[in-house]
Design an enzyme around this catalytic site. Structure first.
Site, mmCIF file in Angstrom:
data_model
loop_
_atom_site.group_PDB
_atom_site.id
_atom_site.type_symbol
_atom_site.label_atom_id
_atom_site.label_comp_id
_atom_site.label_asym_id
_atom_site.label_seq_id
_atom_site.Cartn_x
_atom_site.Cartn_y
_atom_site.Cartn_z
ATOM 1 N N LYS A 233 0.836 -1.205 0.000
ATOM 2 C CA LYS A 233 0.000 0.000 0.000
ATOM 3 C C LYS A 233 0.867 1.249 0.000
ATOM 4 C CE LYS A 233 -3.866 -2.359 2.258
ATOM 5 N NZ LYS A 233 -4.649 -2.641 3.482
ATOM 6 N N ASP B 241 -11.093 2.937 4.163
ATOM 7 C CA ASP B 241 -11.512 1.529 4.126
ATOM 8 C C ASP B 241 -13.029 1.400 3.961
ATOM 9 O OD1 ASP B 241 -9.653 -0.560 4.251
ATOM 10 O OD2 ASP B 241 -9.164 -0.117 6.346
ATOM 11 N N GLN C 52 -4.676 -1.220 9.641
ATOM 12 C CA GLN C 52 -4.608 -2.558 9.055
ATOM 13 C C GLN C 52 -5.193 -3.592 10.027
ATOM 14 O OE1 GLN C 52 -3.671 -3.193 5.923
ATOM 15 N NE2 GLN C 52 -3.851 -5.406 6.086
#
Ligand code: GUN
Length: 282
Positions: free
Chosen positions: A52, A119, A96
């Site tokens: 990422k 997200d 994460q």
């Protein structure tokens, strides 16, 4: 059979996003910023976060990774999120997953400002998506959706079968396909006769984490099959779909790796840029 090249699609999307970032930089004299919080040293999370970060840098975003040990107190994480919420140079925040057991995932997700929730996991974004309103959409289902639309732009009345009901993929995937006027069935571990449900699907999205669960004789001829699974086995990394068998009946199929994975990362960049644009006054 069309082998859906997620790597190529993602590379094209990232190229377009890179151009957009450069235009935004000219217009606003600043670039979108992504901050990823990584807790602990789980190998897959480390790898995903590195990918990422690399993708964000390549697109010209400002990228930062905040690393904490497994033992970090929940409060410290929440305080950091609060600080990032207030920081104008941070357009998007991603924590994460999975998190260590002593940290409450729901609290962490709800601490992120919905407008920085790249997200799309915050209840505000989940609610907006399910109401059919404008929202930030989770990156994996968004990537699947873009791949499906590339193969079949008109999804009106198609029957979609989603295998797996997770918040990360199954549920948001359902909302995206409903919006496209699909008739959607969500299946899960307690579904009776999964095979006959799958056989109904013009589109199948498999995201359960069970290696090669979806067999060739579970798939209708000319179905579009999207494999979200990433399963580590003796044979290497394989998906939730029995690739060789299903490739003989499907119209289009994503490989693992090289299918959905690269699109997830490209969509994270897309969401970060979206947050940045929304945060600018004009
Ligand atoms: N872990 C596995 N997939 C994801 C994802 O899409 N977002 C976050 N934050 N963590 C993950």
């Amino acid at each position: 059979m069309i082998l859906i090249d997620g790597k190529k699609e993602a590379a094209e999307l990232r190229e377009r996003l890179k151009k957009e970032v450069s235009e935004l930089k000219s217009k606003y004299n600043k670039v979108p910023g992504l901050t990823v919080i990584l807790i602990g040293d789980m190998a897959p999370s480390q790898i995903y976060v590195r990918m990422k970060e690399k993708a964000a840098n390549e697109a010209g975003l400002k990228s930062e990774v905040v690393r904490y040990p497994d033992s970090i107190e929940e409060k410290k994480v929440l305080d950091k999120i609060n600080e990032l919420n207030k920081d104008d140079s941070v357009s998007g925040i991603l924590v994460q997953l999975p998190l260590p057991k002593h940290i409450d995932k729901q609290k962490v997700i709800e601490a992120i400002l919905p407008s920085k929730d790249v997200d799309g996991f915050h209840p505000m974004n989940v609610g907006n998506l399910s109401s059919g309103y404008e929202s930030l959409v989770p990156c994996t289902p968004l990537g699947c959706y873009l791949l499906i639309k590339k193969i079949e732009p008109n999804l009106n009345g198609k029957k979609a079968v989603i295998v797996g009901r997770s918040n990360l993929n199954g549920k948001p995937m359902t909302q995206l396909l409903l919006k496209e006027n699909c008739t959607v069935t969500i299946t899960h571990s307690k579904t009776k006769d999964l095979k006959s449900e799958c056989l109904q699907g013009d589109i199948i999205v498999a995201a359960v984490g069970m290696p090669e669960l979806i067999k060739g004789d579970w798939v209708k001829k000319d179905a579009i099959v999207i494999d979200v699974g990433i399963n580590k086995t003796d044979k290497g990394i394989i998906g939730d779909v029995a690739f060789d068998e299903v490739s003989k009946v499907a119209k289009a199929l994503t490989p693992v790796p090289g299918g959905v994975g690269p699109m997830t990362i490209a969509c994270l960049l897309k969401n970060t840029i979206k947050c940045f644009k929304r945060s600018q006054k004009n």
